[in-house]
Motif scaffolding. Structure first.
Motif, PDB file in Angstrom:
ATOM      1  N   LYS A  50       0.834  -1.206   0.000  1.00 51.67           N
ATOM      2  CA  LYS A  50       0.000   0.000   0.000  1.00 51.67           C
ATOM      3  C   LYS A  50       0.866   1.252   0.000  1.00 51.67           C
ATOM      4  CE  LYS A  50      -4.075  -1.861   2.366  1.00 51.67           C
ATOM      5  NZ  LYS A  50      -4.861  -1.838   3.612  1.00 51.67           N
ATOM      6  N   GLU A  51       1.907   1.245   0.840  1.00 47.39           N
ATOM      7  CA  GLU A  51       2.806   2.402   0.914  1.00 47.39           C
ATOM      8  C   GLU A  51       3.554   2.598  -0.400  1.00 47.39           C
ATOM      9  OE1 GLU A  51       5.236   1.588   4.320  1.00 47.39           O
ATOM     10  OE2 GLU A  51       3.639   2.069   5.728  1.00 47.39           O
ATOM     11  N   GLN A  52       3.962   1.506  -1.029  1.00 44.58           N
ATOM     12  CA  GLN A  52       4.651   1.614  -2.321  1.00 44.58           C
ATOM     13  C   GLN A  52       3.720   2.179  -3.381  1.00 44.58           C
ATOM     14  OE1 GLN A  52       5.972  -2.471  -2.719  1.00 44.58           O
ATOM     15  NE2 GLN A  52       8.047  -1.948  -2.036  1.00 44.58           N
ATOM     16  N   GLU A  53       2.477   1.746  -3.376  1.00 44.41           N
ATOM     17  CA  GLU A  53       1.502   2.254  -4.339  1.00 44.41           C
ATOM     18  C   GLU A  53       1.242   3.744  -4.101  1.00 44.41           C
ATOM     19  OE1 GLU A  53      -1.111   2.552  -7.449  1.00 44.41           O
ATOM     20  OE2 GLU A  53       0.321   0.965  -7.001  1.00 44.41           O
ATOM     21  N   GLU A  54       1.120   4.125  -2.840  1.00 46.22           N
ATOM     22  CA  GLU A  54       0.921   5.542  -2.511  1.00 46.22           C
ATOM     23  C   GLU A  54       2.132   6.365  -2.954  1.00 46.22           C
ATOM     24  OE1 GLU A  54      -0.744   9.053  -1.227  1.00 46.22           O
ATOM     25  OE2 GLU A  54      -1.687   7.123  -1.580  1.00 46.22           O
ATOM     26  N   LEU A  55       3.311   5.865  -2.705  1.00 43.27           N
ATOM     27  CA  LEU A  55       4.535   6.548  -3.138  1.00 43.27           C
ATOM     28  C   LEU A  55       4.568   6.689  -4.654  1.00 43.27           C
ATOM     29  CD1 LEU A  55       7.327   7.766  -2.534  1.00 43.27           C
ATOM     30  CD2 LEU A  55       8.228   5.429  -2.589  1.00 43.27           C
ATOM     31  N   ARG A  56       4.191   5.639  -5.359  1.00 43.23           N
ATOM     32  CA  ARG A  56       4.166   5.681  -6.821  1.00 43.23           C
ATOM     33  C   ARG A  56       3.189   6.762  -7.306  1.00 43.23           C
ATOM     34  NH1 ARG A  56       1.066   4.391 -10.696  1.00 43.23           N
ATOM     35  NH2 ARG A  56      -0.454   3.348  -9.383  1.00 43.23           N
ATOM     36  N   ARG A  57       1.995   6.826  -6.682  1.00 43.28           N
ATOM     37  CA  ARG A  57       1.016   7.845  -7.085  1.00 43.28           C
ATOM     38  C   ARG A  57       1.544   9.253  -6.808  1.00 43.28           C
ATOM     39  NH1 ARG A  57      -2.905   4.154  -4.936  1.00 43.28           N
ATOM     40  NH2 ARG A  57      -2.923   5.278  -2.975  1.00 43.28           N
ATOM     41  N   VAL A  58       2.164   9.421  -5.637  1.00 46.78           N
ATOM     42  CA  VAL A  58       2.710  10.738  -5.288  1.00 46.78           C
ATOM     43  C   VAL A  58       3.807  11.127  -6.277  1.00 46.78           C
ATOM     44  CG1 VAL A  58       4.098  11.956  -3.557  1.00 46.78           C
ATOM     45  CG2 VAL A  58       2.093  10.643  -2.850  1.00 46.78           C
ATOM     46  N   GLN A  59       4.673  10.176  -6.617  1.00 49.50           N
ATOM     47  CA  GLN A  59       5.747  10.457  -7.569  1.00 49.50           C
ATOM     48  C   GLN A  59       5.189  10.808  -8.944  1.00 49.50           C
ATOM     49  OE1 GLN A  59       8.032   6.832  -7.112  1.00 49.50           O
ATOM     50  NE2 GLN A  59       9.525   7.856  -5.806  1.00 49.50           N
ATOM     51  N   GLU A  60       4.142  10.093  -9.372  1.00 47.47           N
ATOM     52  CA  GLU A  60       3.515  10.400 -10.656  1.00 47.47           C
ATOM     53  C   GLU A  60       2.919  11.803 -10.648  1.00 47.47           C
ATOM     54  OE1 GLU A  60       0.703   7.287 -11.402  1.00 47.47           O
ATOM     55  OE2 GLU A  60       2.225   5.921 -12.191  1.00 47.47           O
ATOM     56  N   LYS A  61       2.238  12.158  -9.545  1.00 49.79           N
ATOM     57  CA  LYS A  61       1.663  13.498  -9.444  1.00 49.79           C
ATOM     58  C   LYS A  61       2.762  14.559  -9.482  1.00 49.79           C
ATOM     59  CE  LYS A  61      -2.543  12.408  -6.873  1.00 49.79           C
ATOM     60  NZ  LYS A  61      -3.250  12.545  -5.587  1.00 49.79           N
ATOM     61  N   GLN A  62       3.843  14.312  -8.747  1.00 46.75           N
ATOM     62  CA  GLN A  62       4.953  15.261  -8.719  1.00 46.75           C
ATOM     63  C   GLN A  62       5.587  15.385 -10.099  1.00 46.75           C
ATOM     64  OE1 GLN A  62       5.865  17.270  -6.146  1.00 46.75           O
ATOM     65  NE2 GLN A  62       7.128  18.238  -7.692  1.00 46.75           N
ATOM     66  N   GLN A  63       5.754  14.268 -10.773  1.00 44.00           N
ATOM     67  CA  GLN A  63       6.339  14.295 -12.114  1.00 44.00           C
ATOM     68  C   GLN A  63       5.433  15.080 -13.066  1.00 44.00           C
ATOM     69  OE1 GLN A  63       6.798  10.427 -13.935  1.00 44.00           O
ATOM     70  NE2 GLN A  63       8.303  11.184 -15.388  1.00 44.00           N
ATOM     71  N   LYS A  64       4.132  14.876 -12.943  1.00 47.84           N
ATOM     72  CA  LYS A  64       3.184  15.604 -13.787  1.00 47.84           C
ATOM     73  C   LYS A  64       3.260  17.105 -13.499  1.00 47.84           C
ATOM     74  CE  LYS A  64      -1.653  15.747 -15.147  1.00 47.84           C
ATOM     75  NZ  LYS A  64      -2.992  15.227 -14.949  1.00 47.84           N
ATOM     76  N   ARG A  65       3.318  17.468 -12.200  1.00 46.59           N
ATOM     77  CA  ARG A  65       3.441  18.888 -11.845  1.00 46.59           C
ATOM     78  C   ARG A  65       4.737  19.472 -12.387  1.00 46.59           C
ATOM     79  NH1 ARG A  65       0.894  17.587  -6.633  1.00 46.59           N
ATOM     80  NH2 ARG A  65       2.940  16.999  -5.899  1.00 46.59           N
ATOM     81  N   ASP A  66       5.821  18.709 -12.256  1.00 44.47           N
ATOM     82  CA  ASP A  66       7.111  19.175 -12.765  1.00 44.47           C
ATOM     83  C   ASP A  66       7.056  19.395 -14.275  1.00 44.47           C
ATOM     84  OD1 ASP A  66       8.052  19.015 -10.187  1.00 44.47           O
ATOM     85  OD2 ASP A  66       9.255  17.200 -10.510  1.00 44.47           O
ATOM     86  N   GLN A  67       6.412  18.460 -14.984  1.00 39.61           N
ATOM     87  CA  GLN A  67       6.286  18.599 -16.439  1.00 39.61           C
ATOM     88  C   GLN A  67       5.434  19.816 -16.800  1.00 39.61           C
ATOM     89  OE1 GLN A  67       4.713  14.752 -17.521  1.00 39.61           O
ATOM     90  NE2 GLN A  67       6.758  13.860 -17.794  1.00 39.61           N
ATOM     91  N   GLU A  68       4.349  20.011 -16.042  1.00 35.27           N
ATOM     92  CA  GLU A  68       3.492  21.175 -16.296  1.00 35.27           C
ATOM     93  C   GLU A  68       4.256  22.469 -16.013  1.00 35.27           C
ATOM     94  OE1 GLU A  68       0.128  20.404 -13.815  1.00 35.27           O
ATOM     95  OE2 GLU A  68      -0.841  19.090 -15.282  1.00 35.27           O
ATOM     96  N   ASP A  69       5.019  22.496 -14.932  1.00 33.83           N
ATOM     97  CA  ASP A  69       5.826  23.678 -14.607  1.00 33.83           C
ATOM     98  C   ASP A  69       6.845  23.953 -15.712  1.00 33.83           C
ATOM     99  OD1 ASP A  69       4.420  23.948 -12.268  1.00 33.83           O
ATOM    100  OD2 ASP A  69       6.019  23.186 -10.962  1.00 33.83           O
ATOM    101  N   GLN A  70       7.483  22.894 -16.181  1.00 32.40           N
ATOM    102  CA  GLN A  70       8.480  23.046 -17.241  1.00 32.40           C
ATOM    103  C   GLN A  70       7.818  23.560 -18.517  1.00 32.40           C
ATOM    104  OE1 GLN A  70      11.719  22.820 -16.977  1.00 32.40           O
ATOM    105  NE2 GLN A  70      12.066  23.285 -19.122  1.00 32.40           N
ATOM    106  N   LEU A  71       6.654  23.019 -18.832  1.00 33.38           N
ATOM    107  CA  LEU A  71       5.927  23.473 -20.021  1.00 33.38           C
ATOM    108  C   LEU A  71       5.550  24.946 -19.884  1.00 33.38           C
ATOM    109  CD1 LEU A  71       4.607  22.847 -22.734  1.00 33.38           C
ATOM    110  CD2 LEU A  71       2.574  22.108 -21.476  1.00 33.38           C
ATOM    111  N   LYS A  72       5.081  25.355 -18.712  1.00 30.42           N
ATOM    112  CA  LYS A  72       4.733  26.768 -18.496  1.00 30.42           C
ATOM    113  C   LYS A  72       5.962  27.662 -18.669  1.00 30.42           C
ATOM    114  CE  LYS A  72       0.811  26.029 -15.413  1.00 30.42           C
ATOM    115  NZ  LYS A  72       0.303  26.118 -14.038  1.00 30.42           N
ATOM    116  N   LYS A  73       7.096  27.217 -18.127  1.00 25.26           N
ATOM    117  CA  LYS A  73       8.325  28.002 -18.277  1.00 25.26           C
ATOM    118  C   LYS A  73       8.710  28.131 -19.748  1.00 25.26           C
ATOM    119  CE  LYS A  73      10.385  26.824 -13.803  1.00 25.26           C
ATOM    120  NZ  LYS A  73      11.413  26.039 -13.113  1.00 25.26           N
ATOM    121  N   GLU A  74       8.616  27.019 -20.466  1.00 21.98           N
ATOM    122  CA  GLU A  74       8.961  27.051 -21.883  1.00 21.98           C
ATOM    123  C   GLU A  74       7.995  27.928 -22.662  1.00 21.98           C
ATOM    124  OE1 GLU A  74       9.082  22.935 -23.014  1.00 21.98           O
ATOM    125  OE2 GLU A  74      10.975  22.576 -21.963  1.00 21.98           O
ATOM    126  N   GLN A  75       6.704  27.862 -22.340  1.00 20.54           N
ATOM    127  CA  GLN A  75       5.716  28.710 -23.011  1.00 20.54           C
ATOM    128  C   GLN A  75       5.967  30.188 -22.702  1.00 20.54           C
ATOM    129  OE1 GLN A  75       2.103  26.921 -21.550  1.00 20.54           O
ATOM    130  NE2 GLN A  75       1.847  25.668 -23.400  1.00 20.54           N
TER     131      GLN A  75
END
Length: 105
Positions: A50-75
């Protein structure tokens, strides 16, 4: 002599029976302990998954936020470059217009 042998034989059988009971009790305790340990392991394994799955979801969310932030910076950078280019082109047109107008007046 026979009586003594018979008494020792009876005593030996009693001791063997007592040993058998003690061994059975110990075996039962060992089995219960093993069962308890297996259950604890299973519970911890489930919790870990359960903890590994939660960590995976948190990491995916963080990666998505990071990608969105990077896209905003590039735009934003692209917008600034376009504005700078537009200003440079606009200034050049203005200069050309002023030069052209002043030469032929």
């Amino acid at each position: 002599m026979k009586e003594e042998f018979r008494t020792k034989e009876i005593q030996l059988k009693k001791e063997q029976e007592e040993l058998r009971r003690v061994q059975e009790k110990q075996q039962k305790r060992d089995q219960e302990e093993l069962t308890k340990m297996k259950e604890e392991f299973r519970t911890k394994d489930i919790q870990l998954k359960k903890e590994q799955e939660e960590l995976r979801r948190v990491q995916e969310k963080q990666q998505k936020r990071d990608q969105e932030d990077q896209l905003k910076k590039e735009q934003e950078e692209l917008r600034r470059v376009q504005e700078d280019f537009s200003f440079e082109v606009g200034t050049s047109k203005l200069k050309f217009t002023l030069i052209f107008a002043t030469q032929y007046m």
